[in-house]
Design a protein around this motif. Sequence first.
Motif, short mmCIF file in Angstrom:
data_model
loop_
_atom_site.label_atom_id
_atom_site.label_comp_id
_atom_site.label_asym_id
_atom_site.label_seq_id
_atom_site.Cartn_x
_atom_site.Cartn_y
_atom_site.Cartn_z
N SER A 208 40.35 48.10 34.83
CA SER A 208 38.93 48.36 35.03
C SER A 208 38.51 47.84 36.39
CB SER A 208 38.09 47.70 33.94
OG SER A 208 38.23 46.28 34.00
N ILE A 209 37.34 48.28 36.84
CA ILE A 209 36.79 47.77 38.09
C ILE A 209 35.32 47.43 37.87
CG2 ILE A 209 38.38 49.04 39.59
CD1 ILE A 209 36.18 51.13 40.01
N MET A 210 34.83 46.49 38.65
CA MET A 210 33.42 46.14 38.62
C MET A 210 32.79 46.71 39.88
SD MET A 210 31.01 44.59 36.89
CE MET A 210 31.86 43.43 35.80
N LEU A 211 31.64 47.35 39.71
CA LEU A 211 30.95 47.97 40.83
C LEU A 211 29.55 47.40 40.99
CD1 LEU A 211 31.85 51.71 40.10
CD2 LEU A 211 32.86 50.27 41.88
N TRP A 212 29.13 47.24 42.24
CA TRP A 212 27.73 46.95 42.54
C TRP A 212 27.15 48.19 43.20
CZ3 TRP A 212 24.87 47.49 46.92
CH2 TRP A 212 23.58 46.92 46.91
N GLY A 213 25.95 48.57 42.80
CA GLY A 213 25.34 49.75 43.39
C GLY A 213 23.84 49.62 43.50
N GLY A 221 22.12 54.73 46.99
CA GLY A 221 22.47 53.92 48.15
C GLY A 221 23.94 53.60 48.15
N LYS A 222 24.30 52.47 48.70
CA LYS A 222 25.70 52.07 48.82
C LYS A 222 26.27 51.68 47.45
CE LYS A 222 27.38 51.11 52.53
NZ LYS A 222 28.27 51.87 53.44
N LEU A 223 27.58 51.88 47.31
CA LEU A 223 28.31 51.49 46.11
C LEU A 223 29.52 50.70 46.57
CD1 LEU A 223 28.45 51.99 42.95
CD2 LEU A 223 30.13 53.77 43.49
N GLN A 224 29.72 49.51 46.00
CA GLN A 224 30.84 48.67 46.44
C GLN A 224 31.56 48.08 45.25
OE1 GLN A 224 30.18 45.98 49.72
NE2 GLN A 224 31.67 44.49 48.93
N ARG A 225 32.88 48.04 45.35
CA ARG A 225 33.69 47.42 44.31
C ARG A 225 33.65 45.91 44.46
NH1 ARG A 225 40.15 48.42 43.04
NH2 ARG A 225 40.34 46.79 41.41
#
Length: 357
Positions: A208-213, A221-225
């Motif tokens: 799995s991955i955690m994303l901030w958006g 806007g921006k999406l970052q792992r």
Amino acid sequence: MTVILSSFLTFTGVVTNMVKSREWSRKTREEVITLHRKGNGYKKIAKMLNIPRETIGSIIRKFKAKGTVETLPGRGRKKMLTSTAVHYLKRRVEKSPHVTAEELRKDLSDVGTEVSAQTIRRTLRNEGLHARTPRRTPLLSPKNKKSRLQYAKSHVDKPQKFWDSVLWTDETKLELFGPMDQRYVWRRKNKAYEEKNTLPTVKHGGGSIMLWGCFASAGTGKLQRVQGTMNSLQYQEILDDNVMQSVTNLRLGRRWIFQQDNDPKHTSKSTRAWLQIKGWNILEWPSQSPDLNPIENLWWDLKKAVAVRKPKNVTELEAFAHDEWAKIPVDRCKTLVSSYASRLKAVITVKGCCTKY
């Protein structure tokens, strides 16, 4: 419970099921009588209307005996429960939605009414009450409810321009074979474990991955792992790398507003000090309120879109996430924000409790 139910159910009847024959329409029965009065015999009428001869005879005999072709009272399957019993069942489940059909059956049995749990389920369905999987919602304390209600009341009259200037942010977890990856298979009975009918899974979801958006009314806007476990320092670095670029790209202007929830790393002493230095206008936020953050709806859209593409590994999972995030229509974002007042009104209506959002 037995004493209360005994007094409530003054009488509940159980009758033997009767087999009901086909009921012909009134128009058809009237045609039979009309043809009979014109001198046609049973056999001829049956052939003309394509109705069994025995049925023709039954309709005519009934007309001669009763003088009518109307359906007489008492026909059809009798109800197994009286209206009083049905009223009790409705009140019981509306007061205690988690009660089971088996528990209701035992309640009725204690006062001498023997029906099956299936009959109770069918009766409640006929009354518009269906068994459904309960929605999972955050546990709200009285303090949480008060805070949510206060937030809703103090913001419900804000102009749309205010909400259009908000940058909504959040984190979410994306699993390689997560709950969004729902599939069905057509198979025969007892063939569930044939290889072609199974869906191979990987222990712990396969990664799995955690994303901030973030997003605003003007779009995503921006999406970052998030690498590893995010702490306050990493959170601040993510904000530093993404927030102002997103504000610029979305043209939020100089009076834009930053939204975040009350996660400990968002509200830690170091993060609060960091935000104070930045001088951003922070939107006050009530705890336990994911239903008040419209980005949750976008996370749902994202997870569905990624699941459809069936990523094979974490690398594809991240790539697909960025791709699908960029594809989210601006109209979708605009609609979520333009209807924000409806969320606040819903919170006010339920006095701070969870809403459908």
